[in-house]
Design an enzyme around this catalytic site. Structure first.
Site, PDB file in Angstrom:
ATOM      1  N   SER A  36      13.034  35.085 -19.702  1.00  0.00           N
ATOM      2  CA  SER A  36      12.619  36.251 -20.468  1.00  0.00           C
ATOM      3  C   SER A  36      13.521  37.415 -20.074  1.00  0.00           C
ATOM      4  O   SER A  36      13.686  37.715 -18.889  1.00  0.00           O
ATOM      5  CB  SER A  36      11.153  36.600 -20.162  1.00  0.00           C
ATOM      6  OG  SER A  36      10.777  37.775 -20.849  1.00  0.00           O
ATOM      7  N   GLY A  48      22.481  40.439 -42.513  1.00  0.00           N
ATOM      8  CA  GLY A  48      22.751  39.241 -43.294  1.00  0.00           C
ATOM      9  C   GLY A  48      24.236  39.157 -43.568  1.00  0.00           C
ATOM     10  O   GLY A  48      24.872  40.165 -43.944  1.00  0.00           O
ATOM     11  N   ASN A  52      26.446  42.014 -45.311  1.00  0.00           N
ATOM     12  CA  ASN A  52      27.402  42.741 -44.476  1.00  0.00           C
ATOM     13  C   ASN A  52      28.803  42.733 -45.095  1.00  0.00           C
ATOM     14  O   ASN A  52      29.492  43.764 -45.126  1.00  0.00           O
ATOM     15  CB  ASN A  52      27.476  42.120 -43.085  1.00  0.00           C
ATOM     16  CG  ASN A  52      26.189  42.245 -42.306  1.00  0.00           C
ATOM     17  OD1 ASN A  52      25.331  43.066 -42.625  1.00  0.00           O
ATOM     18  ND2 ASN A  52      26.039  41.428 -41.278  1.00  0.00           N
ATOM     19  N   PHE A 102      16.853  38.230 -38.399  1.00  0.00           N
ATOM     20  CA  PHE A 102      17.804  37.887 -37.343  1.00  0.00           C
ATOM     21  C   PHE A 102      17.390  38.658 -36.102  1.00  0.00           C
ATOM     22  O   PHE A 102      17.403  39.894 -36.101  1.00  0.00           O
ATOM     23  CB  PHE A 102      19.223  38.261 -37.775  1.00  0.00           C
ATOM     24  CG  PHE A 102      20.284  38.063 -36.723  1.00  0.00           C
ATOM     25  CD1 PHE A 102      20.680  36.791 -36.339  1.00  0.00           C
ATOM     26  CD2 PHE A 102      20.920  39.161 -36.146  1.00  0.00           C
ATOM     27  CE1 PHE A 102      21.682  36.606 -35.386  1.00  0.00           C
ATOM     28  CE2 PHE A 102      21.919  38.981 -35.203  1.00  0.00           C
ATOM     29  CZ  PHE A 102      22.292  37.700 -34.822  1.00  0.00           C
ATOM     30  N   GLN A 170      26.269  27.994 -39.575  1.00  0.00           N
ATOM     31  CA  GLN A 170      25.634  26.779 -40.091  1.00  0.00           C
ATOM     32  C   GLN A 170      26.380  25.509 -39.708  1.00  0.00           C
ATOM     33  O   GLN A 170      25.869  24.404 -39.932  1.00  0.00           O
ATOM     34  CB  GLN A 170      25.496  26.858 -41.624  1.00  0.00           C
ATOM     35  CG  GLN A 170      24.484  27.884 -42.121  1.00  0.00           C
ATOM     36  CD  GLN A 170      23.049  27.487 -41.804  1.00  0.00           C
ATOM     37  OE1 GLN A 170      22.737  27.044 -40.703  1.00  0.00           O
ATOM     38  NE2 GLN A 170      22.167  27.646 -42.774  1.00  0.00           N
ATOM     39  N   GLY A 222      38.211  37.230 -31.139  1.00  0.00           N
ATOM     40  CA  GLY A 222      37.623  38.346 -30.400  1.00  0.00           C
ATOM     41  C   GLY A 222      38.697  39.344 -29.995  1.00  0.00           C
ATOM     42  O   GLY A 222      39.532  39.738 -30.820  1.00  0.00           O
ATOM     43  N   ASP A 254      31.987  39.708 -39.884  1.00  0.00           N
ATOM     44  CA  ASP A 254      31.758  40.043 -41.292  1.00  0.00           C
ATOM     45  C   ASP A 254      32.630  41.224 -41.701  1.00  0.00           C
ATOM     46  O   ASP A 254      33.171  41.259 -42.809  1.00  0.00           O
ATOM     47  CB  ASP A 254      30.290  40.380 -41.530  1.00  0.00           C
ATOM     48  CG  ASP A 254      29.353  39.269 -41.070  1.00  0.00           C
ATOM     49  OD1 ASP A 254      29.790  38.099 -41.036  1.00  0.00           O
ATOM     50  OD2 ASP A 254      28.192  39.584 -40.734  1.00  0.00           O
TER      51      ASP A 254
END
Length: 324
Positions: A36, A48, A52, A102, A170, A222, A254
């Site tokens: 946690s 989304g 975006n 999300f 996905q 990145g 995005d």
């Protein structure tokens, strides 16, 4: 250029954990993880992947068509998208389900742990892409309900509509046949470095075999920038636009896609289009929320000039003429 962007429309719940996930993980007990993380902040933002990308395109002066499924709570988000310049006339609004969620926690190293609830996105498979194909010059097949992604990719091939394949999140859920079906014939293929390796594992193709199936493969690295590969061509490496003030990495990829596609739509070649993508990605990184960034032509040009030189900024400047 008219671009139809298919994919997820979501509400993002973004939290920040001030420590490092790596410090909490015990290598000998990864098969029984129970953790946690106490977050310092919570931001609820519009998101989304498809939304975006569409917002980024609209901010750069295009009039993108958003194609996806949203929930019965979509009215305010819809109004904001239309005000921003996104055509939402092809969005399916569910009568029973909520817009996708999300939920993401980011640590001090910009690593993220996220959970995605599909909600109304599950209805995207019922959307027919043909009504927008007559006016669109390119479709983006971004992460969505898998059946919807497969349907829209097949429709693009049947209708002769060029498409950009962006399977990203996905990929982990696709089998080999599905992965190959989503990629084959794409004008552009977008992945990050990890997804590039996963795509090869899922498809069973080598990198060279992937390039035989697509026009241009763009892999984001990145802080390492972007590498663009094409069959029988040397790789093209584009450095990132670095920042000293990172905010939240959600939606950075995005933003890159929006900048790159806006650039190619404005007639830029691959390198300056990727440079525009990189500067937009950094603008997203410096804000909290994937659509909260502000764009100004003067600042963008200054950043392009500092990173890529005067000639690059001059070449890209006409593509910013419609900046909103």
């Amino acid at each position: 250029m008219r671009i139809a962007v298919t994919g997820s429309i979501a509400t993002d719940h973004l939290m920040v954990f001030p420590g490092r996930f790596a410090d909490q993980l015990m290598p000998d007990h990864l098969d029984r993880v129970s953790l946690s993380f106490l977050a310092d902040t919570l931001e609820v933002r519009r998101g989304g992947v498809a939304a975006n990308i569409a917002v980024g395109l609209a901010r750069l002066g295009l009039r993108p068509v958003l194609v996806g499924a949203a929930g019965k709570d979509f009215a305010d988000y819809d109004a904001w998208l239309r005000e921003t310049g996104v055509d939402t006339g092809s969005v399916r609004v569910s009568e029973t389900l909520h817009t996708a969620r999300f939920v993401c926690t980011t640590d001090a190293d910009q690593n993220q742990i996220a959970t995605f609830y599909a909600g109304a996105m599950s209805e995207a498979k019922h959307i027919d892409l043909a009504p927008v194909a007559g006016t669109a010059e390119l479709a983006v097949i971004a992460p969505d309900d898998i059946d919807a992604m497969l349907r829209h990719t097949d429709e693009c091939r049947r209708l002769g509509l060029p498409f950009a394949a962006d399977p990203s999140q996905q990929l982990a859920r696709l089998d080999g046949e599905q992965a190959r079906r989503l990629v084959k014939g794409a004008t552009y293929l977008f992945t990050n470095e990890y997804e590039a390796a996963l795509l090869q594992e899922r498809t069973g193709w080598t990198a060279e075999q992937v390039l035989q199936q697509v026009g241009t493969w763009i892999t984001t690295l990145g802080p390492g920038g972007v590498v663009i590969t094409r069959q029988d061509q040397p790789p093209l490496n584009v450095p990132a636009v670095l920042t000293l003030t990172p905010g939240d990495p959600t939606g950075v990829g995005d933003g890159f896609r929006a900048g790159f596609l806006a650039g190619t739509g404005a007639g830029l070649s691959l390198e300056p289009a990727a440079q525009l993508g990189c500067v937009l990605a950094t603008a997203v990184l410096e804000s909290v929320g994937p659509q909260e960034y502000k764009l100004g032509a003067v600042e963008l040009l200054h950043r392009l000039e500092r990173t890529y030189g005067v000639a690059a900024a001059v070449e890209i400047e006409p593509a910013l003429a419609g900046l909103s």
